[in-house]
Write an enzyme that holds these catalytic residues in place. Sequence first.
Site, PDB file in Angstrom:
ATOM      1  N   THR A  41      -3.352   6.367 -22.123  1.00 21.40           N
ATOM      2  CA  THR A  41      -3.148   5.022 -21.601  1.00 21.40           C
ATOM      3  C   THR A  41      -1.710   4.647 -21.945  1.00 21.40           C
ATOM      4  OG1 THR A  41      -4.001   4.123 -23.678  1.00 21.40           O
ATOM      5  CG2 THR A  41      -5.539   4.240 -21.833  1.00 21.40           C
ATOM      6  N   ARG A  76      -1.247  -2.332 -19.055  1.00 23.71           N
ATOM      7  CA  ARG A  76      -2.596  -1.749 -19.141  1.00 23.71           C
ATOM      8  C   ARG A  76      -2.741  -0.738 -18.019  1.00 23.71           C
ATOM      9  NH1 ARG A  76      -6.824  -2.774 -22.005  1.00 23.71           N
ATOM     10  NH2 ARG A  76      -5.594  -4.361 -23.061  1.00 23.71           N
ATOM     11  N   LYS A  79      -1.386   0.991 -25.474  1.00 23.21           N
ATOM     12  CA  LYS A  79      -1.741   0.923 -26.901  1.00 23.21           C
ATOM     13  C   LYS A  79      -0.447   1.031 -27.721  1.00 23.21           C
ATOM     14  CE  LYS A  79      -6.455   2.569 -26.182  1.00 23.21           C
ATOM     15  NZ  LYS A  79      -6.651   3.341 -24.937  1.00 23.21           N
ATOM     16  N   TYR A 110       0.843  -1.197   0.000  1.00 24.55           N
ATOM     17  CA  TYR A 110       0.000   0.000   0.000  1.00 24.55           C
ATOM     18  C   TYR A 110       0.871   1.237   0.000  1.00 24.55           C
ATOM     19  CZ  TYR A 110      -4.883  -1.093  -0.031  1.00 24.55           C
ATOM     20  OH  TYR A 110      -6.132  -1.436  -0.457  1.00 24.55           O
ATOM     21  N   GLU A 157      -0.544   4.781  -0.524  1.00 21.65           N
ATOM     22  CA  GLU A 157      -1.321   6.005  -0.752  1.00 21.65           C
ATOM     23  C   GLU A 157      -0.460   7.229  -0.517  1.00 21.65           C
ATOM     24  OE1 GLU A 157      -3.438   3.580   1.053  1.00 21.65           O
ATOM     25  OE2 GLU A 157      -5.516   4.152   0.527  1.00 21.65           O
ATOM     26  N   ASP A 189      -6.108  13.938 -25.079  1.00 23.26           N
ATOM     27  CA  ASP A 189      -6.088  12.526 -24.717  1.00 23.26           C
ATOM     28  C   ASP A 189      -5.384  11.815 -25.867  1.00 23.26           C
ATOM     29  OD1 ASP A 189      -6.600   9.836 -24.474  1.00 23.26           O
ATOM     30  OD2 ASP A 189      -8.731  10.057 -23.996  1.00 23.26           O
TER      31      ASP A 189
HETATM   32  N1  DSN Z   1     -11.104   0.887 -25.899  1.00 29.01           N
HETATM   33  C1  DSN Z   1     -10.215   1.846 -26.487  1.00 29.01           C
HETATM   34  C2  DSN Z   1     -10.217   1.767 -27.952  1.00 29.01           C
HETATM   35  O1  DSN Z   1     -10.429   0.684 -28.446  1.00 29.01           O
HETATM   36  O2  DSN Z   1     -10.007   2.749 -28.630  1.00 29.01           O
HETATM   37  C3  DSN Z   1     -10.481   3.192 -26.015  1.00 29.01           C
HETATM   38  O3  DSN Z   1     -10.819   3.165 -24.680  1.00 29.01           O
END
Ligand code: DSN
Length: 415
Positions: free
Chosen positions: A222, A231, A225, A50, A52, A196
């Site tokens: 994120t 993730r 990708k 933990y 925090e 984003d």
């Molecule tokens: N799920 C993602 C995508 O496929 O673009 C975005 O959150």
Amino acid sequence: MSLKELDPELAGVLQKELERQRNTVELIASENFVPEEILLVMGSVPTNKYAEGYPGRRYYGGNQYIDEIERLAIERAKQLFGAEHANVQPLSGCPANLAAYAAFLEPGDKILGMSLASGGHLSHGYKMSITGKYYRGIAYDVDPETETLDYDAILEQARREKPRMIVCGASAYPRIIDFKAFKEIADDVGAYLMADIAHIAGLVAAGLHPSPVPYCDVVTTTTHKTLKGPRSGLIMCKQEHAKKIDRAVFPMLQGGPHEHTIAAKALCFKLAMRPEFKEYQAQVVKNAKAMAEVFLDHGYRLVTGGTDNHLLLVDVAQKGIGGKQAQDALEEVGITVNKNMIPFDKRKPVDPSGIRIGTPAITTRGMKEDAAARIAELVVKVLENVDDASVKERVAGEVRELLEEYPLYPGLSYA
Ligand code: DSN
């Protein structure tokens, strides 16, 4: 005791998922395969801790090494993207976006983001998302003719709507985004600007897409990708907003950070600074262009007419097929795509007019333009024979043959 002995049921399903990943052509634009070292770090001991708070300011003891891990991730994220401040605790993209809104906005404030059909994301103020319930989401569309962003039209809309925040960035937009133009719009109407970059983070890190960092108050992404990490999520901002962002992530929205994932993000950012990463991203774009050419040669309409990045949107409805039917037929032969809305789509989101195709995952498997084009040919063959079982069987055989040349996690086994 091995996992197989301890829980054969779970080990069996994990093995099946591993085999599925090995034996399918992964064209979902938001997916990728992480290096095995990232898998290893994600399964490491910080999951027990933990923590925090933030490095040097924790609510629990025993965090001396956790602080080192988180500092590594923060410093590397800042270096990679040239950001003044980074918060590496967001659990994923939606939590990162919500934290960014929570830092800058009051409930009821207006967010101007890209519409879903034009390629935006649920978390950019869409009514089904918490971001559209707490905040008032207004959407801009792409230009109906070119299907690209029309910055003059967005400026006009922003002047009319007077949003408190403008969100740029997309989940299904195949072209370059002009973040500087967005900054001018935001300044004109006195709005905060958020980008984003979940989809294009890897391209931005590699210098193959202009960076929003110099122009935006806050940038979210994120990390799983094009960035090819665990993730998870990341927020970057100017130093003047650092406290606001940190407070919004913890204690406003999250509790204990997932430090094992933060460790994996530290590794991801290090790998993203290597020359090989830049070469990989360049190949991702080349592969997308190679696929686009095949579709165009076969008379398919691509949204915006092509691609500058890692994805393309094929208008399958124009060929008399529904997006869902296309997705299902491709899945039958071992090719995974997702059905996707196209700008001003007349069909419903559950069965829209398009499919979205991305190249990050096949490029990670080592495929170059020739293999990408071959896959696009197979996709076309399926789309033109959606109801022909024998054609699909032949394509499935070709898919298996192709994948044998590009092994995935060869040493890995759960069963
Ligand atoms: N799920 C993602 C995508 O496929 O673009 C975005 O959150």
